[in-house]
Design a protein around this motif. Structure first.
Motif, PDB file in Angstrom:
ATOM      1  N   PRO A 176       0.821  -1.206   0.000  1.00 59.47           N
ATOM      2  CA  PRO A 176       0.000   0.000   0.000  1.00 59.47           C
ATOM      3  C   PRO A 176       0.863   1.268   0.000  1.00 59.47           C
ATOM      4  O   PRO A 176       2.080   1.202   0.205  1.00 59.47           O
ATOM      5  CB  PRO A 176      -0.760  -0.118   1.325  1.00 59.47           C
ATOM      6  N   SER A 177       0.223   2.411  -0.179  1.00 63.72           N
ATOM      7  CA  SER A 177       0.906   3.687  -0.011  1.00 63.72           C
ATOM      8  C   SER A 177       1.150   3.913   1.480  1.00 63.72           C
ATOM      9  O   SER A 177       0.573   3.232   2.332  1.00 63.72           O
ATOM     10  CB  SER A 177       0.052   4.824  -0.568  1.00 63.72           C
ATOM     11  N   GLN A 178       2.001   4.877   1.800  1.00 66.10           N
ATOM     12  CA  GLN A 178       2.277   5.148   3.212  1.00 66.10           C
ATOM     13  C   GLN A 178       1.016   5.605   3.948  1.00 66.10           C
ATOM     14  O   GLN A 178       0.816   5.279   5.124  1.00 66.10           O
ATOM     15  CB  GLN A 178       3.384   6.200   3.342  1.00 66.10           C
ATOM     16  N   VAL A 185      -2.380   0.375  10.295  1.00 68.57           N
ATOM     17  CA  VAL A 185      -1.742   0.237  11.609  1.00 68.57           C
ATOM     18  C   VAL A 185      -2.669   0.756  12.702  1.00 68.57           C
ATOM     19  O   VAL A 185      -2.813   0.130  13.771  1.00 68.57           O
ATOM     20  CB  VAL A 185      -0.380   0.970  11.641  1.00 68.57           C
ATOM     21  N   TRP A 186      -3.336   1.893  12.461  1.00 70.86           N
ATOM     22  CA  TRP A 186      -4.261   2.419  13.474  1.00 70.86           C
ATOM     23  C   TRP A 186      -5.433   1.461  13.695  1.00 70.86           C
ATOM     24  O   TRP A 186      -5.899   1.300  14.828  1.00 70.86           O
ATOM     25  CB  TRP A 186      -4.778   3.798  13.052  1.00 70.86           C
ATOM     26  N   LEU A 202       1.565  -7.033   8.748  1.00 68.73           N
ATOM     27  CA  LEU A 202       1.211  -6.332   7.514  1.00 68.73           C
ATOM     28  C   LEU A 202       2.418  -6.314   6.586  1.00 68.73           C
ATOM     29  O   LEU A 202       3.559  -6.194   7.037  1.00 68.73           O
ATOM     30  CB  LEU A 202       0.777  -4.901   7.829  1.00 68.73           C
ATOM     31  N   SER A 203       2.171  -6.417   5.296  1.00 67.75           N
ATOM     32  CA  SER A 203       3.280  -6.436   4.344  1.00 67.75           C
ATOM     33  C   SER A 203       3.097  -5.360   3.285  1.00 67.75           C
ATOM     34  O   SER A 203       2.006  -4.826   3.088  1.00 67.75           O
ATOM     35  CB  SER A 203       3.403  -7.816   3.679  1.00 67.75           C
ATOM     36  N   PRO A 420       2.850   3.913  13.057  1.00 70.21           N
ATOM     37  CA  PRO A 420       2.897   3.761  11.595  1.00 70.21           C
ATOM     38  C   PRO A 420       4.201   4.207  10.954  1.00 70.21           C
ATOM     39  O   PRO A 420       4.757   3.486  10.114  1.00 70.21           O
ATOM     40  CB  PRO A 420       1.722   4.627  11.120  1.00 70.21           C
ATOM     41  N   ASP A 421       4.714   5.382  11.318  1.00 68.94           N
ATOM     42  CA  ASP A 421       5.931   5.890  10.677  1.00 68.94           C
ATOM     43  C   ASP A 421       7.142   5.020  11.008  1.00 68.94           C
ATOM     44  O   ASP A 421       7.981   4.763  10.142  1.00 68.94           O
ATOM     45  CB  ASP A 421       6.199   7.343  11.101  1.00 68.94           C
ATOM     46  N   GLU A 422       7.235   4.567  12.256  1.00 67.60           N
ATOM     47  CA  GLU A 422       8.353   3.698  12.649  1.00 67.60           C
ATOM     48  C   GLU A 422       8.299   2.376  11.893  1.00 67.60           C
ATOM     49  O   GLU A 422       9.333   1.863  11.429  1.00 67.60           O
ATOM     50  CB  GLU A 422       8.316   3.435  14.156  1.00 67.60           C
TER      51      GLU A 422
END
Length: 441
Positions: A176-178, A185-186, A202-203, A420-422
């Motif tokens: 997916p996109s970021q 993740v949320w 998740l991949s 999510p960012d990490e």
């Protein structure tokens, strides 16, 4: 007097085989000289082509060509292993793999499960190299089997150096996109979701498009030179598609009834120097989020192994250091019951909680609903199976290559505390080694 080549030696021995009265598996072998197994494999015209080397120090290196028998189910493979064992004599090695999630559509030319007995094997070991020809005398015509083996020997050519990796310009797309990743993740870390599914893996598929991709065997050769502590594998079922990788994670190794597996989960980067590296390792072992991720993995493995084993023991948590990453690892040893087969192990253990989540079914339900890319053999299984022993890796840190596209895959275990960012940065770190080889590091 001119010495016969290894191929000529095998041809002579093949001609000496009786066309009747032979039963079961026959391997004809002779010493040979080879500089680079991947260079030998790359120049051959036969398919499929397979390459396998375990991560253990001094492990045998295998290059394989063609096929004697192939099986698209674990039950059929197990039946053939049992039949050959009943005949006795030398027993063969089967090579192959399985998809991450056989219940979903996979890659077009990669069955959900596929293991094969190769026609030709070139092995490199501490004592040198050996060229082997495999034959199977069962219900097939012996004359035809010998003729097919002759044709495969006739097709062999001498090794050549691998082509150099050439720089290409790639168009990158992440799936997916970021933004989509952050939303996933949320959702996973929502307390209501965590209450029934404490871990989802998740991949991401990173798709690199170019008019002409790199030679897969040259790419694997460069990749493995910087991944000494990993497994190394490659497979080509057809000329225009390949699957290669250098995964660090063992699914299991079985010697007789003794089994070794591991919980490999929890990740941080390597440090700039030895001091920072040790600080990061210490922080990783103490980190609650990463410790929880590893705990989810080993608890499920122990639960899966206990019904199959008379004894299960787990070691202490320690750090496994790779080129760009450090992972938390716990080794698990088990003594299997006498009637436990590889078919049972492969029906129970994969997908491991390190790539599939906990509990498995609810975690997989999330990825099936949200991931639009096909994992195929990514985060599945690849390795070697025989009657006496088996050794299989989890197919992470891999690349699926065709004539115009290289697809790189990375995953992250999402648990309570995941950000999510990490986690996105962790995905980039996990593909950093091969990206640098492609000139994109």
């Amino acid at each position: 007097m001119q010495t016969k080549s290894p191929v000529e030696v095998l041809q002579h021995r093949l001609d000496s085989l009786p066309e009747t009265g032979t039963n079961g598996f026959v391997r004809l072998s002779t010493p040979c000289q080879v500089e680079n197994l991947l260079g030998w494999l790359n120049i051959q015209s036969m398919y499929p082509r397979l390459y396998w080397q375990s991560r253990d120090a001094g492990a045998v290196e295998y290059a394989a060509l063609g096929v004697v028998n192939a099986f698209d189910s674990l039950a059929a493979l197990e039946a053939d292993l049992a039949a050959l064992a009943a005949v006795g004599g030398e027993q063969p090695d089967f090579f192959g793999g399985m998809a991450f999630d056989p219940s979903t559509p996979g890659w077009e030319h990669f069955p959900a499960c596929h293991f094969l007995l190769p026609r030709i094997e070139l092995t490199c070991h501490q004592g040198g190299a050996t060229l082997s020809l495999n034959l199977c005398f069962d219900d097939r015509c012996p004359k035809d089997e010998i003729a097919q083996a002759h044709a495969c020997l006739d097709a062999l050519v001498a090794e050549q150096p691998l082509p150099r990796l050439k720089p290409h310009v790639y168009q990158r797309e992440d799936r997916p996109s970021q933004q989509e990743w952050a939303a996933w993740v949320w959702q996973v870390t929502n307390p209501d979701h965590l209450a029934h599914t404490p871990k989802v893996v998740l991949s991401r598929e990173t798709c690199l498009t170019t008019p002409k991709t790199s030679n897969p065997w040259a790419l694997l050769s460069r990749w493995q030179s910087g991944a000494a502590d990993c497994f190394h594998f490659g497979v080509q079922f057809s000329p225009h598609e390949a699957f290669i990788g250098c995964p660090p994670e063992r699914l299991y190794k079985r010697e007789g009834r003794h089994l070794i597996t591991e919980a490999l989960a929890g990740t941080t980067r390597r440090g700039r120097d030895a001091q920072q590296d040790q600080v990061l390792a210490t922080e990783l072992l103490a980190d609650k989020k990463n410790t929880l991720e590893n705990q989810c993995v080993y608890q499920q493995i122990l639960t899966q192994l206990e019904p199959l084993s008379s004894q299960v023991q787990m070691g202490e948590a320690h750090i496994m250091k790779l080129r760009s990453l450090q992972h938390i690892r716990r080794l698990i040893h088990a003594e299997l019951h006498s009637d436990v087969s590889d078919q049972q192990l492969l029906s129970v253990l994969p997908p491991t909680p390190a790539v599939g989540g906990v509990p498995r079914e609810s975690a997989l339900a999330f990825t099936r609903q949200h991931e639009r890319h096909q994992r195929g053999w990514y985060s599945g299984v690849f390795g070697r199976i025989s009657h006496a022993s088996s050794d299989l890796a989890v197919t992470i840190r891999c690349a699926h290559i065709d004539s115009e596209t290289i697809r790189l895959y990375a995953g992250a275990g999402i648990v309570a505390g995941s950000q999510p960012d990490e986690e996105w940065r962790e995905l980039d770190t996990k593909i950093a080694d091969i990206m640098s080889l492609l000139g994109m590091g």
